[in-house]
Design a protein around this motif. Structure first.
Motif, PDB file in Angstrom:
ATOM      1  N   PHE A  14       2.093   1.710   1.963  1.00 37.81           N
ATOM      2  CA  PHE A  14       1.258   1.847   0.490  1.00 37.81           C
ATOM      3  C   PHE A  14       2.232   1.178  -0.360  1.00 37.81           C
ATOM      4  CE2 PHE A  14       4.154   5.444   1.276  1.00 37.81           C
ATOM      5  CZ  PHE A  14       4.895   5.550   0.238  1.00 37.81           C
ATOM      6  N   ARG A  15       1.539   0.805  -1.332  1.00 37.51           N
ATOM      7  CA  ARG A  15       2.321  -0.195  -2.379  1.00 37.51           C
ATOM      8  C   ARG A  15       1.781   0.048  -3.719  1.00 37.51           C
ATOM      9  NH1 ARG A  15      -0.673  -2.746   1.249  1.00 37.51           N
ATOM     10  NH2 ARG A  15       0.882  -3.708   2.219  1.00 37.51           N
ATOM     11  N   LYS A  16       2.380  -0.848  -4.684  1.00 39.87           N
ATOM     12  CA  LYS A  16       2.110  -0.745  -6.148  1.00 39.87           C
ATOM     13  C   LYS A  16       0.602  -0.572  -6.368  1.00 39.87           C
ATOM     14  CE  LYS A  16       2.265  -3.305 -10.279  1.00 39.87           C
ATOM     15  NZ  LYS A  16       2.824  -4.552 -11.086  1.00 39.87           N
ATOM     16  N   GLY A  17       0.243   0.595  -7.301  1.00 36.96           N
ATOM     17  CA  GLY A  17      -1.092   0.860  -7.558  1.00 36.96           C
ATOM     18  C   GLY A  17      -1.772   1.739  -6.652  1.00 36.96           C
ATOM     19  N   ASP A  18      -0.947   2.438  -5.559  1.00 36.79           N
ATOM     20  CA  ASP A  18      -1.646   3.178  -4.734  1.00 36.79           C
ATOM     21  C   ASP A  18      -1.250   4.758  -5.410  1.00 36.79           C
ATOM     22  OD1 ASP A  18      -2.820   1.505  -3.074  1.00 36.79           O
ATOM     23  OD2 ASP A  18      -1.281   1.672  -1.785  1.00 36.79           O
ATOM     24  N   LEU A  19      -2.272   5.712  -5.300  1.00 30.03           N
ATOM     25  CA  LEU A  19      -1.979   7.142  -5.392  1.00 30.03           C
ATOM     26  C   LEU A  19      -1.862   7.829  -4.180  1.00 30.03           C
ATOM     27  CD1 LEU A  19      -1.777   9.334  -7.618  1.00 30.03           C
ATOM     28  CD2 LEU A  19      -4.289   9.663  -7.351  1.00 30.03           C
ATOM     29  N   VAL A  20      -0.725   8.418  -3.464  1.00 30.52           N
ATOM     30  CA  VAL A  20      -0.524   8.722  -2.188  1.00 30.52           C
ATOM     31  C   VAL A  20      -0.259  10.313  -2.248  1.00 30.52           C
ATOM     32  CG1 VAL A  20       0.916   8.446  -0.151  1.00 30.52           C
ATOM     33  CG2 VAL A  20       0.588   6.665  -1.701  1.00 30.52           C
ATOM     34  N   THR A  21      -1.139  11.150  -1.361  1.00 29.65           N
ATOM     35  CA  THR A  21      -0.849  12.457  -1.204  1.00 29.65           C
ATOM     36  C   THR A  21      -0.228  12.697   0.129  1.00 29.65           C
ATOM     37  OG1 THR A  21      -2.736  13.173  -2.358  1.00 29.65           O
ATOM     38  CG2 THR A  21      -1.800  14.625  -1.074  1.00 29.65           C
ATOM     39  N   PHE A  22       0.889  13.384   0.159  1.00 30.05           N
ATOM     40  CA  PHE A  22       1.760  13.544   1.302  1.00 30.05           C
ATOM     41  C   PHE A  22       1.637  15.106   1.550  1.00 30.05           C
ATOM     42  CE2 PHE A  22       4.264  10.234  -1.112  1.00 30.05           C
ATOM     43  CZ  PHE A  22       4.191   9.226  -0.070  1.00 30.05           C
ATOM     44  N   PRO A  23       1.204  15.641   2.961  1.00 25.90           N
ATOM     45  CA  PRO A  23       0.871  16.850   3.150  1.00 25.90           C
ATOM     46  C   PRO A  23       2.357  17.704   3.151  1.00 25.90           C
ATOM     47  CG  PRO A  23       0.554  15.583   5.077  1.00 25.90           C
ATOM     48  CD  PRO A  23       0.859  14.530   3.977  1.00 25.90           C
ATOM     49  N   ALA A  24       2.247  18.910   2.925  1.00 21.23           N
ATOM     50  CA  ALA A  24       3.320  19.909   3.420  1.00 21.23           C
ATOM     51  C   ALA A  24       3.636  20.000   4.641  1.00 21.23           C
ATOM     52  CB  ALA A  24       3.002  21.124   2.574  1.00 21.23           C
ATOM     53  N   GLY A  25       5.090  19.819   5.073  1.00 22.60           N
ATOM     54  CA  GLY A  25       5.275  19.965   6.474  1.00 22.60           C
ATOM     55  C   GLY A  25       5.528  18.548   7.190  1.00 22.60           C
ATOM     56  N   LEU A  26       5.244  17.348   6.400  1.00 18.82           N
ATOM     57  CA  LEU A  26       5.271  16.133   7.071  1.00 18.82           C
ATOM     58  C   LEU A  26       6.794  15.934   7.353  1.00 18.82           C
ATOM     59  CD1 LEU A  26       3.953  13.128   7.893  1.00 18.82           C
ATOM     60  CD2 LEU A  26       4.359  12.612   5.652  1.00 18.82           C
ATOM     61  N   ARG A  27       7.093  15.292   8.451  1.00 16.46           N
ATOM     62  CA  ARG A  27       8.325  14.872   8.956  1.00 16.46           C
ATOM     63  C   ARG A  27       8.055  13.368   9.377  1.00 16.46           C
ATOM     64  NH1 ARG A  27      12.374  18.595   9.921  1.00 16.46           N
ATOM     65  NH2 ARG A  27      11.638  20.783   9.777  1.00 16.46           N
ATOM     66  N   CYS A  28       8.844  12.636   8.802  1.00 16.26           N
ATOM     67  CA  CYS A  28       8.659  11.189   8.910  1.00 16.26           C
ATOM     68  C   CYS A  28      10.093  10.221   8.609  1.00 16.26           C
ATOM     69  CB  CYS A  28       7.603  10.491   7.805  1.00 16.26           C
ATOM     70  SG  CYS A  28       7.910  10.775   6.208  1.00 16.26           S
ATOM     71  N   THR A  29       9.696   8.903   8.887  1.00 19.99           N
ATOM     72  CA  THR A  29      10.884   7.771   8.424  1.00 19.99           C
ATOM     73  C   THR A  29      10.098   6.958   7.449  1.00 19.99           C
ATOM     74  OG1 THR A  29      11.649   7.994  10.853  1.00 19.99           O
ATOM     75  CG2 THR A  29      12.171   6.008   9.429  1.00 19.99           C
ATOM     76  N   TRP A  30      10.939   6.761   6.433  1.00 18.92           N
ATOM     77  CA  TRP A  30      10.721   6.039   5.402  1.00 18.92           C
ATOM     78  C   TRP A  30      11.100   4.399   5.592  1.00 18.92           C
ATOM     79  CZ3 TRP A  30       8.844   6.772   0.013  1.00 18.92           C
ATOM     80  CH2 TRP A  30       8.179   7.948  -0.319  1.00 18.92           C
ATOM     81  N   GLU A  31      10.363   3.545   5.319  1.00 16.99           N
ATOM     82  CA  GLU A  31      11.090   2.199   5.431  1.00 16.99           C
ATOM     83  C   GLU A  31      10.625   1.316   4.146  1.00 16.99           C
ATOM     84  OE1 GLU A  31      11.180  -2.126   7.774  1.00 16.99           O
ATOM     85  OE2 GLU A  31       9.794  -0.440   8.686  1.00 16.99           O
ATOM     86  N   VAL A  32      11.649   1.374   3.402  1.00 14.10           N
ATOM     87  CA  VAL A  32      11.266   0.701   1.902  1.00 14.10           C
ATOM     88  C   VAL A  32      11.409  -0.745   1.936  1.00 14.10           C
ATOM     89  CG1 VAL A  32      12.072   0.714  -0.464  1.00 14.10           C
ATOM     90  CG2 VAL A  32      12.137   2.940   0.649  1.00 14.10           C
TER      91      VAL A  32
END
Length: 109
Positions: free
Chosen positions: A63-81
């Motif tokens: 996801f990037r500039k201009g996106d509206l993002v919904t993350f679900p409860a309980g999500l385990r993940c790795t972020w790469e900025v």
């Protein structure tokens, strides 16, 4: 578990209805780190680009500039900025509920 939902370039009316401009902001430099969402989060990306890879072999989501993002409860993940991130965000529930979920998460790792 639910999926990450991305609404690309939502209308100004939609953002106004959600009250996005009144949400707090969060910024992060280029980096990679693990993350858990104790509750649902909705974020509107003001700047940057991120790739999130769900734990357990889920497909990466960008996801990037201009996106509206919904993350679900309980999500385990790795972020790469990939590009410095700045976003508005809103967490689901009350402050007391959020504190409780974080304490519970800490003791159930």
């Amino acid at each position: 578990m639910s999926q990450i939902v991305i609404e690309s370039k939502p209308s100004a009316t939609r953002l106004e209805q959600l009250g996005v401009s009144k949400w707090p902001t969060w910024s992060k430099e280029v980096s990679t780190f693990p993350w858990v969402f104790p509750e649902q989060e909705i974020a509107y990306v003001l700047e940057g680009e991120v790739v999130i890879t769900p734990d357990g072999g889920g497909a990466p989501v960008t996801f990037r500039k201009g996106d509206l993002v919904t993350f679900p409860a309980g999500l385990r993940c790795t972020w790469e900025v990939k590009q410095p991130l700045r976003k508005h965000y809103q967490l689901d529930g009350t402050l007391v509920g959020r504190i409780y979920r974080r304490i519970k998460l800490f003791f159930t790792r």
